[in-house]
Design a protein around this motif. Structure first.
Motif, PDB file in Angstrom:
ATOM      1  N   PHE A  16       0.817  -1.216   0.000  1.00  0.00           N
ATOM      2  CA  PHE A  16       0.000   0.000   0.000  1.00  0.00           C
ATOM      3  C   PHE A  16       0.852   1.269   0.000  1.00  0.00           C
ATOM      4  O   PHE A  16       0.356   2.352   0.255  1.00  0.00           O
ATOM      5  CB  PHE A  16      -0.936  -0.019   1.210  1.00  0.00           C
ATOM      6  N   ASN A  17       2.132   1.102  -0.310  1.00  0.00           N
ATOM      7  CA  ASN A  17       3.057   2.232  -0.350  1.00  0.00           C
ATOM      8  C   ASN A  17       3.364   2.572  -1.802  1.00  0.00           C
ATOM      9  O   ASN A  17       4.057   1.825  -2.494  1.00  0.00           O
ATOM     10  CB  ASN A  17       4.352   1.890   0.386  1.00  0.00           C
ATOM     11  N   PRO A  18       2.888   3.711  -2.318  1.00  0.00           N
ATOM     12  CA  PRO A  18       3.087   4.047  -3.731  1.00  0.00           C
ATOM     13  C   PRO A  18       4.479   4.555  -4.053  1.00  0.00           C
ATOM     14  O   PRO A  18       4.807   4.748  -5.221  1.00  0.00           O
ATOM     15  CB  PRO A  18       2.053   5.150  -3.966  1.00  0.00           C
ATOM     16  N   ILE A  19       5.295   4.762  -3.020  1.00  0.00           N
ATOM     17  CA  ILE A  19       6.601   5.418  -3.181  1.00  0.00           C
ATOM     18  C   ILE A  19       6.369   6.734  -3.924  1.00  0.00           C
ATOM     19  O   ILE A  19       5.785   7.645  -3.360  1.00  0.00           O
ATOM     20  CB  ILE A  19       7.644   4.490  -3.823  1.00  0.00           C
ATOM     21  N   ASP A  20       6.741   6.862  -5.192  1.00  0.00           N
ATOM     22  CA  ASP A  20       6.505   8.143  -5.877  1.00  0.00           C
ATOM     23  C   ASP A  20       5.543   7.990  -7.056  1.00  0.00           C
ATOM     24  O   ASP A  20       5.613   8.728  -8.029  1.00  0.00           O
ATOM     25  CB  ASP A  20       7.825   8.750  -6.347  1.00  0.00           C
ATOM     26  N   PHE A  72       4.871   6.316   2.160  1.00  0.00           N
ATOM     27  CA  PHE A  72       5.160   5.913   3.533  1.00  0.00           C
ATOM     28  C   PHE A  72       6.666   5.730   3.719  1.00  0.00           C
ATOM     29  O   PHE A  72       7.386   5.499   2.739  1.00  0.00           O
ATOM     30  CB  PHE A  72       4.452   4.594   3.875  1.00  0.00           C
ATOM     31  N   PRO A  73       7.136   5.812   4.953  1.00  0.00           N
ATOM     32  CA  PRO A  73       8.582   5.624   5.191  1.00  0.00           C
ATOM     33  C   PRO A  73       9.027   4.204   4.836  1.00  0.00           C
ATOM     34  O   PRO A  73       8.266   3.241   4.926  1.00  0.00           O
ATOM     35  CB  PRO A  73       8.735   5.881   6.697  1.00  0.00           C
ATOM     36  N   LEU A  74      10.273   4.096   4.402  1.00  0.00           N
ATOM     37  CA  LEU A  74      10.905   2.822   4.082  1.00  0.00           C
ATOM     38  C   LEU A  74      12.319   2.834   4.631  1.00  0.00           C
ATOM     39  O   LEU A  74      12.866   3.890   4.946  1.00  0.00           O
ATOM     40  CB  LEU A  74      10.979   2.599   2.560  1.00  0.00           C
ATOM     41  N   ILE A  75      12.907   1.655   4.714  1.00  0.00           N
ATOM     42  CA  ILE A  75      14.334   1.569   4.963  1.00  0.00           C
ATOM     43  C   ILE A  75      15.040   1.668   3.614  1.00  0.00           C
ATOM     44  O   ILE A  75      14.520   1.225   2.596  1.00  0.00           O
ATOM     45  CB  ILE A  75      14.678   0.249   5.693  1.00  0.00           C
ATOM     46  N   ILE A 115       9.683 -14.732   2.212  1.00  0.00           N
ATOM     47  CA  ILE A 115      10.891 -14.471   1.423  1.00  0.00           C
ATOM     48  C   ILE A 115      11.059 -12.980   1.182  1.00  0.00           C
ATOM     49  O   ILE A 115      12.158 -12.430   1.309  1.00  0.00           O
ATOM     50  CB  ILE A 115      10.840 -15.233   0.084  1.00  0.00           C
ATOM     51  N   ALA A 116       9.957 -12.303   0.852  1.00  0.00           N
ATOM     52  CA  ALA A 116      10.023 -10.881   0.503  1.00  0.00           C
ATOM     53  C   ALA A 116      10.424 -10.015   1.688  1.00  0.00           C
ATOM     54  O   ALA A 116      11.191  -9.059   1.544  1.00  0.00           O
ATOM     55  CB  ALA A 116       8.678 -10.421  -0.052  1.00  0.00           C
ATOM     56  N   LEU A 117       9.910 -10.325   2.871  1.00  0.00           N
ATOM     57  CA  LEU A 117      10.127  -9.473   4.038  1.00  0.00           C
ATOM     58  C   LEU A 117      11.416  -9.790   4.785  1.00  0.00           C
ATOM     59  O   LEU A 117      11.912  -8.950   5.537  1.00  0.00           O
ATOM     60  CB  LEU A 117       8.959  -9.609   5.017  1.00  0.00           C
ATOM     61  N   SER A 118      11.941 -10.966   4.597  1.00  0.00           N
ATOM     62  CA  SER A 118      13.029 -11.465   5.437  1.00  0.00           C
ATOM     63  C   SER A 118      14.388 -11.236   4.789  1.00  0.00           C
ATOM     64  O   SER A 118      14.481 -10.944   3.595  1.00  0.00           O
ATOM     65  CB  SER A 118      12.823 -12.950   5.690  1.00  0.00           C
ATOM     66  N   PRO A 119      15.468 -11.466   5.560  1.00  0.00           N
ATOM     67  CA  PRO A 119      15.489 -11.865   6.969  1.00  0.00           C
ATOM     68  C   PRO A 119      15.330 -10.699   7.958  1.00  0.00           C
ATOM     69  O   PRO A 119      15.251 -10.924   9.143  1.00  0.00           O
ATOM     70  CB  PRO A 119      16.868 -12.522   7.114  1.00  0.00           C
ATOM     71  N   LYS A 120      15.288  -9.465   7.424  1.00  0.00           N
ATOM     72  CA  LYS A 120      15.021  -8.318   8.298  1.00  0.00           C
ATOM     73  C   LYS A 120      13.592  -7.867   8.074  1.00  0.00           C
ATOM     74  O   LYS A 120      13.262  -7.330   7.017  1.00  0.00           O
ATOM     75  CB  LYS A 120      15.988  -7.167   8.005  1.00  0.00           C
ATOM     76  N   VAL A 121      12.742  -8.084   9.080  1.00  0.00           N
ATOM     77  CA  VAL A 121      11.334  -7.693   8.966  1.00  0.00           C
ATOM     78  C   VAL A 121      11.207  -6.250   9.424  1.00  0.00           C
ATOM     79  O   VAL A 121      11.594  -5.908  10.543  1.00  0.00           O
ATOM     80  CB  VAL A 121      10.439  -8.614   9.817  1.00  0.00           C
ATOM     81  N   SER A 122      10.666  -5.396   8.556  1.00  0.00           N
ATOM     82  CA  SER A 122      10.599  -3.979   8.880  1.00  0.00           C
ATOM     83  C   SER A 122       9.220  -3.410   8.592  1.00  0.00           C
ATOM     84  O   SER A 122       8.494  -3.885   7.711  1.00  0.00           O
ATOM     85  CB  SER A 122      11.649  -3.203   8.076  1.00  0.00           C
ATOM     86  N   PHE A 123       8.875  -2.389   9.358  1.00  0.00           N
ATOM     87  CA  PHE A 123       7.646  -1.632   9.114  1.00  0.00           C
ATOM     88  C   PHE A 123       8.012  -0.160   9.109  1.00  0.00           C
ATOM     89  O   PHE A 123       8.534   0.366  10.091  1.00  0.00           O
ATOM     90  CB  PHE A 123       6.601  -1.907  10.186  1.00  0.00           C
ATOM     91  N   GLY A 124       7.774   0.489   7.983  1.00  0.00           N
ATOM     92  CA  GLY A 124       8.205   1.871   7.864  1.00  0.00           C
ATOM     93  C   GLY A 124       9.725   1.947   7.926  1.00  0.00           C
ATOM     94  O   GLY A 124      10.435   1.204   7.254  1.00  0.00           O
ATOM     95  N   SER A 125      10.219   2.828   8.761  1.00  0.00           N
ATOM     96  CA  SER A 125      11.668   3.020   8.889  1.00  0.00           C
ATOM     97  C   SER A 125      12.266   2.237  10.042  1.00  0.00           C
ATOM     98  O   SER A 125      13.409   2.465  10.433  1.00  0.00           O
ATOM     99  CB  SER A 125      11.974   4.508   9.073  1.00  0.00           C
ATOM    100  N   HIS A 126      11.504   1.276  10.589  1.00  0.00           N
ATOM    101  CA  HIS A 126      11.961   0.526  11.761  1.00  0.00           C
ATOM    102  C   HIS A 126      12.117  -0.956  11.434  1.00  0.00           C
ATOM    103  O   HIS A 126      11.226  -1.571  10.837  1.00  0.00           O
ATOM    104  CB  HIS A 126      10.979   0.681  12.926  1.00  0.00           C
TER     105      HIS A 126
END
Length: 558
Positions: free
Chosen positions: A274-278, A286-289, A342-353
């Protein structure tokens, strides 16, 4: 009015979808990219794009070898596979066969991009025919598939990865399972699809392979007996066909490691769907890493609007849906779960965290690194959300469904308007490609056959104008003069062999035994002309803006 009440023949439906995809492609990129002799937009575009195009040129200039994907011009004196230049190997092979009748300058990336958009529109129409009631709603609901953020993002940034039509073909095999009347035919369909994927891009192959596992699970759940053998047969046949194809294209040749840095960096975010980026004029980014743009899987405003009534219907009819489609729900849920992990790992993040980092044994981490940009595995889940929103919203708001999808469609078209103008402006008037190596055309290189880079140009270093000027510029020069290059930019490198070769050349030069058929290219940021003259007094030198070239023989020139 029949058009509004029912579907037309599937061939016409596919054609109209393909024409719509072509129309949007031409609005975005124009006709200039379809000129097969126009290469400036490729050479001055994103770094990867220039690498992929020149990789095709190197493969075209190479002699034939077995396996058929091997190239003798990009990694001299060794061979390397076209797979690792990401030059859409299957298409490169096709046009290499036709090379004798093609013009000297020939690029297929414009036409392949058009093909991707046409297939995106056409195949999405065939999928939607299974869940919509008429051709009008089918056409409207194809908008999110053509106005698809990751396809637009990848098209001329990493063109092979814009081949989402392969993912849609996998979805179509699910949707049309009942139309394929035998298990043997279904296995053949999946094998052919897998062979296409692995000769276009390895990441697409990985994504479709997970979907194959989900399909095999569905087949085993629906089988009346021998459930495990059914699943095993699907997977074994698929692996045999695809890995043999990978071998034919030289994927296993040499000591190139499939693993690479970046796992956990190029992942998806919990907000990626649900994050359109630009890409949106409606929804704020929304924030991303950093680097999680690889996980761009935005479903679009149309799907987000339709998801509201769809979710309400699913929630209130969950038992009914489960009882009628239990095997399908299990299969699709398992597939989606694997893809999301697979897509989220191995670092699971939400926004900039970063919420959690999964500790992995080294051998698992290395195996997983085959698909280091793991965020891309969220793309099928994006399409699943789009299809669920379209299908179940029809039941959630029956009376006003036509008005709702028209309203949502208008929002979707408006949402991407800014991106339409941005992309079309970029491709309206591309810059002329110029390199520091162009001045070398003034010299007579009649006795030179090889360009030896005396720097390793490791993977991450390529992303900069100066390095691209050197790598692409000197490779272009080599191609114009029928020469090879020592170490082109590959997606997977054998850097040990590259550095070993450079050390061998340095030792030869120190012994005053430099090869007469080789020009040695040094970077001025690594060594000065005075140092080289002192170290190799018997060599002749030419200087360009950022490089120093040494040869064993003095070169004549104008």
């Amino acid at each position: 009015m029949k058009f509004l009440r029912s579907h037309i023949r599937w061939q016409l439906s596919f054609l109209f979808g393909a024409l719509f995809g072509a129309f949007i492609f031409l609005i975005l990129y124009g006709f200039g990219v379809l000129n097969v002799q126009n290469e400036d937009w490729l050479l001055t575009g994103w770094y990867d794009l220039s690498q992929h195009y020149v990789g095709w040129k190197l493969y075209r200039a190479s002699g034939w070898h077995f396996p058929i994907g091997l190239c003798d011009t990009s990694f001299y004196p060794y061979l390397a596979s076209v797979i690792y230049t990401d030059s859409i190997p299957l298409v490169s092979l096709f046009f290499k066969i036709l090379s004798p009748v093609l013009p000297e300058t020939f690029q297929f990336f414009g036409w392949y991009g058009l093909l991707c958009f046409m297939m995106q529109g056409g195949i999405s129409k065939l999928i939607l025919r299974r869940i919509t009631t008429n051709e009008a709603s089918c056409f409207i609901c194809s908008i999110p598939f053509v106005y698809c953020a990751p396809v637009w993002q990848r098209m001329y940034y990493h063109t092979a990865l814009a081949s989402h039509y392969l993912i849609l073909l996998a979805i179509m095999l699910f949707m049309y399972r009942d139309r394929i009347d035998s298990m043997v035919k279904r296995i053949i369909c999946w094998c052919v699809l897998g062979m296409l994927c692995i000769t276009i891009h390895f990441t697409i192959y990985g994504i479709v392979s997970v979907m194959l596992v989900g399909y095999a699970l569905l087949e085993s759940l629906l089988a009346e007996r021998k459930k495990l053998p059914v699943m095993t047969l699907y997977i074994a046949s698929y692996l045999a066909a695809t890995l043999f194809t990978f071998y034919l294209f030289g994927g296993f040749y040499g000591n190139i490691s499939g693993a690479s840095d970046g796992l956990g960096v190029y992942s998806a975010n919990l907000n990626s769907l649900f994050n359109p980026i630009d890409y949106s004029l409606i929804i704020k980014e929304f924030p991303l890493i950093e680097c999680q743009y690889e996980g761009l899987s935005y479903v679009g405003i149309m799907s987000m609007v339709l998801l509201v009534p769809a979710s309400a219907y699913i929630f209130t009819h969950i038992r009914e849906i489960w009882s009628s489609k239990k095997e399908w729900i299990i299969s699709i849920s398992v597939t989606a779960f694997i893809l999301v992990v697979i897509a989220l790992s191995p670092k699971v993040s939400f926004g900039s965290h970063v919420l959690y980092e999964i500790p992995l044994p080294e051998f698992i981490f290395n195996a997983w690194s085959l698909f280091r940009a793991s965020g891309r595995f969220l793309w099928p889940v994006m399409y699943l959300v789009i299809l669920i929103s379209i299908y179940y919203s029809r039941f959630g708001i029956r009376k006003y469904y036509p008005q709702l999808i028209i309203f949502a469609c208008i929002l979707q078209l408006y949402e991407f308007t800014g991106k339409v103008y941005e992309i079309s402006d970029t491709y309206r008037s591309p810059k002329k490609a110029r390199y520091s190596a162009d001045m070398l055309d003034l010299y007579d290189f009649g006795g030179i056959s090889h360009v030896q880079f005396m720097h390793d140009y490791y993977f991450g270093e390529f992303y900069g104008d100066e390095v691209r000027d050197q790598m692409i510029g000197y490779t272009q020069f080599a191609l114009r003069h029928g020469m090879t290059v020592s170490n082109f930019h590959f997606s997977r490198d054998d850097m040990d062999l590259v550095r070993e070769r450079i050390s061998e050349c340095e030792e030869k030069l120190e012994r005053q035994e430099g090869d007469k058929d080789t020009m040695y290219v040094f970077r001025t940021e690594d060594v000065s002309l005075a140092e080289l003259r002192k170290k190799y007094p018997d060599m002749y030198d030419i200087t360009t803006e950022n490089e120093i070239i040494l040869t064993s023989e003095r070169l004549g020139g104008t």
